[in-house]
Design a protein around this motif. Structure first.
Motif, PDB file in Angstrom:
ATOM      1  N   GLY A  81       0.768  -0.773  -0.179  1.00 41.63           N
ATOM      2  CA  GLY A  81      -0.300  -0.050   0.225  1.00 41.63           C
ATOM      3  C   GLY A  81       0.259   1.512   0.394  1.00 41.63           C
ATOM      4  N   ILE A  82       1.685   1.315   1.066  1.00 43.18           N
ATOM      5  CA  ILE A  82       2.744   2.396   0.837  1.00 43.18           C
ATOM      6  C   ILE A  82       3.347   2.752  -0.946  1.00 43.18           C
ATOM      7  N   ALA A  83       3.999   1.784  -1.099  1.00 39.70           N
ATOM      8  CA  ALA A  83       4.445   2.049  -2.237  1.00 39.70           C
ATOM      9  C   ALA A  83       3.294   2.573  -3.404  1.00 39.70           C
ATOM     10  N   CYS A  84       1.870   2.431  -3.239  1.00 41.13           N
ATOM     11  CA  CYS A  84       0.641   2.819  -4.396  1.00 41.13           C
ATOM     12  C   CYS A  84       0.656   4.285  -3.898  1.00 41.13           C
ATOM     13  N   ILE A  85       1.411   5.359  -2.255  1.00 42.20           N
ATOM     14  CA  ILE A  85       0.791   6.475  -2.067  1.00 42.20           C
ATOM     15  C   ILE A  85       2.358   7.646  -3.009  1.00 42.20           C
ATOM     16  N   VAL A  86       1.061   8.781  -3.163  1.00 43.85           N
ATOM     17  CA  VAL A  86       1.843   9.465  -3.308  1.00 43.85           C
ATOM     18  C   VAL A  86       1.591  10.894  -2.262  1.00 43.85           C
ATOM     19  N   SER A  87       0.900  10.420  -1.280  1.00 42.07           N
ATOM     20  CA  SER A  87       0.210  11.494  -0.782  1.00 42.07           C
ATOM     21  C   SER A  87       1.555  12.346   0.158  1.00 42.07           C
ATOM     22  N   ASP A  88       1.226  13.431   0.739  1.00 39.78           N
ATOM     23  CA  ASP A  88       2.727  14.630   2.257  1.00 39.78           C
ATOM     24  C   ASP A  88       2.681  13.292   3.140  1.00 39.78           C
ATOM     25  N   PHE A  89       1.453  13.121   3.100  1.00 43.36           N
ATOM     26  CA  PHE A  89       1.277  12.791   4.451  1.00 43.36           C
ATOM     27  C   PHE A  89       0.728  10.582   4.604  1.00 43.36           C
ATOM     28  N   ILE A  90       0.806   9.733   5.433  1.00 44.44           N
ATOM     29  CA  ILE A  90      -0.225   8.687   5.558  1.00 44.44           C
ATOM     30  C   ILE A  90      -1.182   8.930   7.058  1.00 44.44           C
ATOM     31  N   ALA A  91      -1.661   8.896   7.149  1.00 47.72           N
ATOM     32  CA  ALA A  91      -2.813   7.947   7.559  1.00 47.72           C
ATOM     33  C   ALA A  91      -2.515   6.142   8.382  1.00 47.72           C
ATOM     34  N   ARG A  92      -2.570   5.812   8.739  1.00 45.32           N
ATOM     35  CA  ARG A  92      -2.252   4.696   9.449  1.00 45.32           C
ATOM     36  C   ARG A  92      -3.678   4.108  10.129  1.00 45.32           C
ATOM     37  N   MET A  93      -4.281   3.020   9.811  1.00 45.94           N
ATOM     38  CA  MET A  93      -5.248   2.628  10.814  1.00 45.94           C
ATOM     39  C   MET A  93      -5.346   1.366  10.628  1.00 45.94           C
ATOM     40  N   ASP A  94      -6.264   0.206  11.685  1.00 48.16           N
ATOM     41  CA  ASP A  94      -6.319  -0.518  10.991  1.00 48.16           C
ATOM     42  C   ASP A  94      -7.698  -0.280  10.848  1.00 48.16           C
ATOM     43  N   SER A  95      -8.431  -1.846   9.986  1.00 45.64           N
ATOM     44  CA  SER A  95      -9.624  -2.153   9.738  1.00 45.64           C
ATOM     45  C   SER A  95     -10.955  -1.852  10.622  1.00 45.64           C
ATOM     46  N   ASP A  96     -10.097  -2.154  11.705  1.00 42.88           N
ATOM     47  CA  ASP A  96     -11.587  -1.475  13.074  1.00 42.88           C
ATOM     48  C   ASP A  96     -11.051  -0.928  13.777  1.00 42.88           C
ATOM     49  N   ASP A  97     -10.368   0.433  13.765  1.00 45.45           N
ATOM     50  CA  ASP A  97     -10.212   1.321  13.943  1.00 45.45           C
ATOM     51  C   ASP A  97     -11.187   2.928  14.001  1.00 45.45           C
ATOM     52  N   VAL A  98     -11.805   3.267  15.007  1.00 46.77           N
ATOM     53  CA  VAL A  98     -12.341   3.921  14.895  1.00 46.77           C
ATOM     54  C   VAL A  98     -11.855   5.993  15.035  1.00 46.77           C
ATOM     55  N   SER A  99     -11.523   6.740  13.602  1.00 49.09           N
ATOM     56  CA  SER A  99     -10.525   8.106  13.891  1.00 49.09           C
ATOM     57  C   SER A  99     -11.887   9.295  14.573  1.00 49.09           C
ATOM     58  N   HIS A 100     -11.301   9.826  15.290  1.00 53.99           N
ATOM     59  CA  HIS A 100     -11.720  10.620  16.140  1.00 53.99           C
ATOM     60  C   HIS A 100     -11.666  12.067  14.858  1.00 53.99           C
ATOM     61  N   PRO A 101     -13.272  12.263  15.295  1.00 56.77           N
ATOM     62  CA  PRO A 101     -13.447  13.655  13.883  1.00 56.77           C
ATOM     63  C   PRO A 101     -12.255  14.510  12.972  1.00 56.77           C
ATOM     64  N   LEU A 102     -11.207  14.882  14.231  1.00 52.63           N
ATOM     65  CA  LEU A 102     -10.546  15.943  14.002  1.00 52.63           C
ATOM     66  C   LEU A 102      -9.175  15.641  14.001  1.00 52.63           C
ATOM     67  N   ARG A 103      -9.339  14.222  14.002  1.00 48.79           N
ATOM     68  CA  ARG A 103      -7.269  13.642  13.644  1.00 48.79           C
ATOM     69  C   ARG A 103      -6.750  14.469  12.588  1.00 48.79           C
ATOM     70  N   PHE A 104      -7.782  13.984  11.568  1.00 43.94           N
ATOM     71  CA  PHE A 104      -6.326  14.158  10.736  1.00 43.94           C
ATOM     72  C   PHE A 104      -6.464  16.054  10.159  1.00 43.94           C
ATOM     73  N   GLU A 105      -7.339  16.784  10.893  1.00 45.87           N
ATOM     74  CA  GLU A 105      -7.304  18.382  10.199  1.00 45.87           C
ATOM     75  C   GLU A 105      -6.067  18.251  11.796  1.00 45.87           C
ATOM     76  N   ARG A 106      -6.105  17.399  13.390  1.00 48.29           N
ATOM     77  CA  ARG A 106      -5.026  18.440  13.928  1.00 48.29           C
ATOM     78  C   ARG A 106      -3.511  17.646  13.753  1.00 48.29           C
ATOM     79  N   GLN A 107      -3.940  16.649  12.788  1.00 47.38           N
ATOM     80  CA  GLN A 107      -2.672  16.140  12.895  1.00 47.38           C
ATOM     81  C   GLN A 107      -1.888  16.985  12.276  1.00 47.38           C
ATOM     82  N   VAL A 108      -2.254  16.814  10.280  1.00 42.36           N
ATOM     83  CA  VAL A 108      -2.129  17.150   9.183  1.00 42.36           C
ATOM     84  C   VAL A 108      -1.182  19.308   9.837  1.00 42.36           C
ATOM     85  N   ALA A 109      -2.418  19.291  10.710  1.00 43.24           N
ATOM     86  CA  ALA A 109      -1.860  20.887  11.641  1.00 43.24           C
ATOM     87  C   ALA A 109      -1.046  20.532  12.248  1.00 43.24           C
ATOM     88  N   TYR A 110      -0.681  20.245  12.952  1.00 45.36           N
ATOM     89  CA  TYR A 110       0.686  20.108  14.254  1.00 45.36           C
ATOM     90  C   TYR A 110       1.687  19.173  13.152  1.00 45.36           C
TER      91      TYR A 110
END
Length: 133
Positions: A81-110
Motif C-alpha cells: 500500500g505504501i508503494a502506491c501512495i503519493v500524498s504528503d502524509f500517510i494516516a495509518r489505521m486498522d480496519s477496526d479502528d474508529v478515528s476521531h472526527p478532528l484527527r486528520f485536521e489536528r495531525q496535519v496542522a501539527y
C-alpha cells in the motif's frame, strides 16, 4: 498538503467494523483525506466484499483497492500500500479502528507547523462489540 489513509483488511475481520472505520475516515472527518488505500489481504467473505464494493461505488477512484491473491500478512500488505501512495502524509489505521472526527485536521496542522516532526500518534480508547469502553 495531501493525506492518504492506509488500511489492510483480512478475511477474519468483521464487516461492520470495516464499515465503521471507513465511515470515520470519510464521512466523519473535518479534513477528508485525498484517498484511502485499502489492501485486501487475500480472499475475504461475502460480507466484507459487500462493504468494500459499497465503498468502491461511493468513492470511485478515491478508494485505491489493492487485492492480494493470497494472504501475505499485515506488514507486507502495508508495504504494498505504501508503494502506491503519493500524498504528503500517510494516516495509518486498522480496519477496526474508529478515528476521531478532528484527527486528520489536528495531525496535519501539527505536522505543517513542526517541520522537525515526521510521525504523530494519538490516544486510543478500547471498546467492545456494543461500543462500551
Amino acid at each position: 498538503m495531501s493525506i492518504s489513509v492506509l488500511m489492510a483488511v483480512y478475511r477474519s475481520e468483521k464487516a461492520e467494523y470495516l464499515q465503521r472505520a471507513l465511515t470515520s475516515v470519510w464521512d466523519d472527518q473535518s479534513l477528508t483525506p485525498d484517498e484511502i488505500v485499502l489492501v485486501q489481504d487475500g480472499p475475504v467473505g461475502d460480507e466484507l466484499s459487500a462493504v468494500i464494493a459499497e465503498w468502491q461505488q461511493k468513492l470511485g477512484d478515491k478508494l485505491n483497492l489493492i487485492v492480494n491473491e493470497s494472504n501475505i500478512g499485515l506488514t507486507k500488505s502495508l508495504n504494498k500500500g505504501i508503494a502506491c501512495i503519493v500524498s504528503d502524509f500517510i494516516a495509518r489505521m486498522d480496519s477496526d479502528d474508529v478515528s476521531h472526527p478532528l484527527r486528520f485536521e489536528r495531525q496535519v496542522a501539527y505536522l505543517e507547523q513542526h517541520d522537525d516532526v515526521d510521525i504523530v500518534g494519538g490516544a486510543l480508547q478500547e471498546f467492545d462489540d456494543e461500543n462500551e469502553c
